[in-house]
Design an enzyme around this catalytic site. Structure first.
Site, PDB file in Angstrom:
ATOM      1  NE  ARG A  76      -1.033   2.853   2.243  1.00 57.92           N
ATOM      2  CZ  ARG A  76      -0.490   3.513   3.257  1.00 57.92           C
ATOM      3  NH1 ARG A  76      -0.852   3.276   4.478  1.00 57.92           N
ATOM      4  NH2 ARG A  76       0.454   4.427   3.070  1.00 57.92           N
TER       5      ARG A  76
ATOM      6  CG  ASP B  95       1.941   4.132   6.766  1.00 59.63           C
ATOM      7  OD1 ASP B  95       2.108   5.177   6.131  1.00 59.63           O
ATOM      8  OD2 ASP B  95       2.661   3.119   6.597  1.00 59.63           O
TER       9      ASP B  95
ATOM     10  CG  ASN C 181       0.160  11.782   1.525  1.00 60.99           C
ATOM     11  OD1 ASN C 181      -0.146  12.949   1.374  1.00 60.99           O
ATOM     12  ND2 ASN C 181       0.584  11.289   2.666  1.00 60.99           N
TER      13      ASN C 181
ATOM     14  CG  ASN D 181       3.883  13.777   5.277  1.00 62.12           C
ATOM     15  OD1 ASN D 181       4.694  13.043   5.847  1.00 62.12           O
ATOM     16  ND2 ASN D 181       3.443  13.556   4.059  1.00 62.12           N
TER      17      ASN D 181
HETATM   18  O1  LIG Z   1       4.733   9.145   2.916  1.00 67.41           O
HETATM   19  C1  LIG Z   1       3.950  10.066   3.232  1.00 67.41           C
HETATM   20  O2  LIG Z   1       3.937  11.154   2.678  1.00 67.41           O
HETATM   21  C2  LIG Z   1       3.025   9.871   4.391  1.00 67.41           C
HETATM   22  C3  LIG Z   1       2.745   8.441   4.562  1.00 67.41           C
HETATM   23  O3  LIG Z   1       3.364   7.751   5.352  1.00 67.41           O
HETATM   24  C4  LIG Z   1       1.776   7.810   3.652  1.00 67.41           C
HETATM   25  O4  LIG Z   1       1.020   8.504   2.968  1.00 67.41           O
HETATM   26  O5  LIG Z   1       1.786   6.580   3.612  1.00 67.41           O
HETATM   27 MG   LIG Z   2       3.450   5.727   4.708  1.00 68.98          MG
END
Ligand SMILES: O=C([O-])CC(=O)C(=O)O
Ligand SMILES: [Mg+2]
Length: 591
Positions: A192, A306, A447, A491
């Site tokens: 993911r 996460d 994101n 974030n």
């Molecule tokens: O990577 C990022 O910008 C934030 C995060 O952990 C994600 O969206 O999985």
């Molecule tokens: Mg992430």
């Protein structure tokens, strides 16, 4: 090796390498200063570096045109470089100018990765000095596109690939990595990646990007950071069909085959690096993320970014937003779109904080928090069919299918998007929030930018400039009705570098929820009146090293308080201590 402080400082302080160490041809250990053993810490002059052509091709020591005349003589570089001698500042200026000429973000990403492979200190100098401009290049959102196209842009491997082919040999694979004193591992299985779904082995861009931030934002030494991708296959048909795909061409292994490989990995990590190495799980799918965290949280120093990092950063933003909106945390009501890792992680941390503030059991405080998943509002009549991590959020309510109806029924003060699905905060939804609240708090966390629940412009426009808005991916400031609105970036990049630093400098052996609260509190404490005046609920990333030091200090203090810190005695001033431990990307002199 009882003190990381010593290890890190001495690592940094090996500024001058002895003449006798300069072996032509560079056959000796060139990474000595970062691998410092106890022996080497006492007598750092035994460390040698590469010279000549090898030195120019060694990214850890290469300085390009910045090698001085003396260094060029001493290190067999005469003739291998043009005559000009440049300062690191001039090199930085040149690179920033050339980066800005690229119009395509992916080209900037590739230029930055090339720099990292060519001249590591210059890469980090650029990143540290231009963090707001370069974060979107080496990290979200561009890193998402890089992962999607990783096979096509792949030049050199940047981390460790552990696939099903390495089953039974993972310890040996770890030993192939050139650096030995690893302090942080970021690992993904690529299932993911951001809100982009299963990118298989091409998820490697994420651990690489996260660890670049560990160094630039949190001050961990680059050589102590190890990016790892575990490849158990992918269910992404497009990638399986793509001739440039770099991973195993098979469907994902599941069940025992999966858990056995991960178990072998976790055991090998502990065996090879000890119990104080931090393992950050990143971008695993929900079903594995919760299980891995629960399974290894009691035996290893692990943390899921996460679930926990995102929770900590969002709690911080919400607490900061109270200054703008009024009321206490327990007086607010929360509605989430998305009940996966981020959604339930944030919800649980908010419930925990309210529970601490009100001395009410968390089972009670959870009732202020409502979650919507793909089937609608999570309510008690759905309990039987819910995944275990959603069950605590199944409150008494009649079924509601659509988000807009849930907003109208629940009347939340805070709306949080964490489903990974873009454009779900429609005009109707934002307008409903704005009709219920004078200042609705709207957080579009998914994101990269393409998956954001709404844009900053939409949030401000549809709420007539009243929304307190932040998003997972960065948005530019917006002008609405003659006023400039600056959106914040909610974030986890604010949290994990400082959290990791705090764990390392205290020698923590476990991550505890109270540390996430401590990190969150430290971050909220860094928002200035000037930031609030602009409607910001996060401090600017330009101050991130100072912010990380404060987060690290709060986390370390909590580790000592909880009795899970092993680096004794506890330093008096933890903020100063954290700052003094940070890696500096300034060139070193070679004698
Ligand atoms: O990577 C990022 O910008 C934030 C995060 O952990 C994600 O969206 O999985
Ligand atoms: Mg992430």
């Amino acid at each position: 090796m009882e003190s990381t402080f010593k290890e890190m400082r001495d690592g940094e302080s090996v500024l001058d390498l002895s003449p006798k160490a300069n072996v032509a041809g560079g056959v000796e250990d060139v990474y000595g200063e970062d691998r410092a053993t106890e022996d080497q810490l006492v007598t750092p002059w035994t460390i040698s570096i590469a010279s000549g052509y090898s030195l120019l091709r060694d990214p850890h020591h290469n300085k390009g045109l910045a090698f001085t005349e003396k260094e060029r003589d001493a290190h067999y570089l005469r003739g291998l470089l043009p005559p000009a001698v440049a300062t690191q500042e001039l090199q930085e200026k040149k690179l920033m100018e050339s980066l800005r000429k690229y119009e395509v973000p992916l080209q900037r990403y590739m230029a930055m990765m090339d720099l990292q492979e060519r001249n590591e200190r210059l890469f980090y100098k650029l990143l540290v000095d231009n963090v707001e401009e370069l974060l979107p290049v080496v990290y979200t959102p561009t890193v998402g596109e890089a992962c999607q196209k990783y096979g096509s842009i792949f030049r050199r491997p940047q981390g460790l690939y552990i696939s099903l082919k390495e089953k039974g040999k993972i310890l040996e694979v770890l030993k192939n990595w050139p650096e030995k004193s690893i302090q942080v591992i970021v690992v993904t299985d690529g299932e993911r990646i951001l809100g982009l779904g299963d990118l298989g082995c091409q998820g490697m861009g994420i651990p690489v990007g996260k660890l670049a931030l560990y160094t630039a934002l949190g001050g961990l030494r680059p050589s102590s950071c190890l990016p790892i991708t575990i490849d158990v296959g992918t269910n992404n048909e497009q990638l399986l069909q793509n001739e440039f795909y770099i991973g195993l061409r098979q469907k994902r292994a599941t069940g025992k085959e999966y858990t056995d490989l991960l178990h072998e990995f976790m055991c090998a990590v502990k065996q090879n690096y000890g119990e104080k190495v931090l393992v950050q799980f990143e971008d695993f799918a929900n079903h594995n993320a919760f299980e891995l965290l629960a399974k290894y949280g009691t035996s290893h120093l692990v943390f899921n970014d996460d679930i926990q990092g995102t929770a900590s950063v969002v709690l911080s933003g919400v607490v900061a937003a109270l200054k703008l909106v009024g009321g206490t945390l327990p007086e607010h009501k929360f509605l989430f779109l998305g009940a996966g890792e981020a959604g339930t992680g944030i919800a649980e941390l908010i419930a925990l904080e309210i529970s601490k503030q009100t001395k009410t059991p968390v089972e009670e405080t959870r009732k202020k928090i409502w979650l919507v998943d793909s089937k609608g509002l999570i309510v008690s009549s759905r309990k039987e069919s819910l995944q275990h991590f959603k069950k605590p959020w199944a409150h008494e309510h009649e079924p509601v299918k659509e988000l807009i109806d849930a907003v109208k029924a629940i009347k939340p003060t805070v709306l949080i998007g964490s489903s990974g699905v873009g454009k779900t905060f429609t005009k109707e939804v934002v307008e409903a929030m704005a009709s219920i609240n004078e200042k609705p708090i709207i957080l579009a966390l998914s994101n990269p930018t393409s998956q954001s629940e709404c844009t900053a412009e939409e949030a401000y426009k549809w709420s007539e400039g009243r929304a307190i808005f932040a998003s997972g991916s960065p948005f530019d400031p917006v002008e609405y009705n003659g006023k400039i609105f600056v959106p914040g970036q909610a974030n986890n990049a604010y949290i994990f570098p400082g959290l990791g630093l705090g764990l390392i400098i205290s020698g923590a052996i476990r991550v505890h929820d109270d540390m996430l609260l401590a990190a969150s509190e430290a971050l909220a404490g860094q928002v200035s009146q000037e930031n609030f005046d602009k409607g910001l609920i996060y401090p600017p990333f330009s101050n991130i090293r100072k912010i990380s030091a404060h987060i690290a200090a709060n986390v370390a203090a909590k580790a000592y308080e909880l009795g899970v810190a092993t680096r004794l005695p506890r330093p008096e001033n933890l903020v100063k201590h954290a700052e003094s431990c940070m890696y500096s990307p300034i060139y070193r002199n070679y004698r």
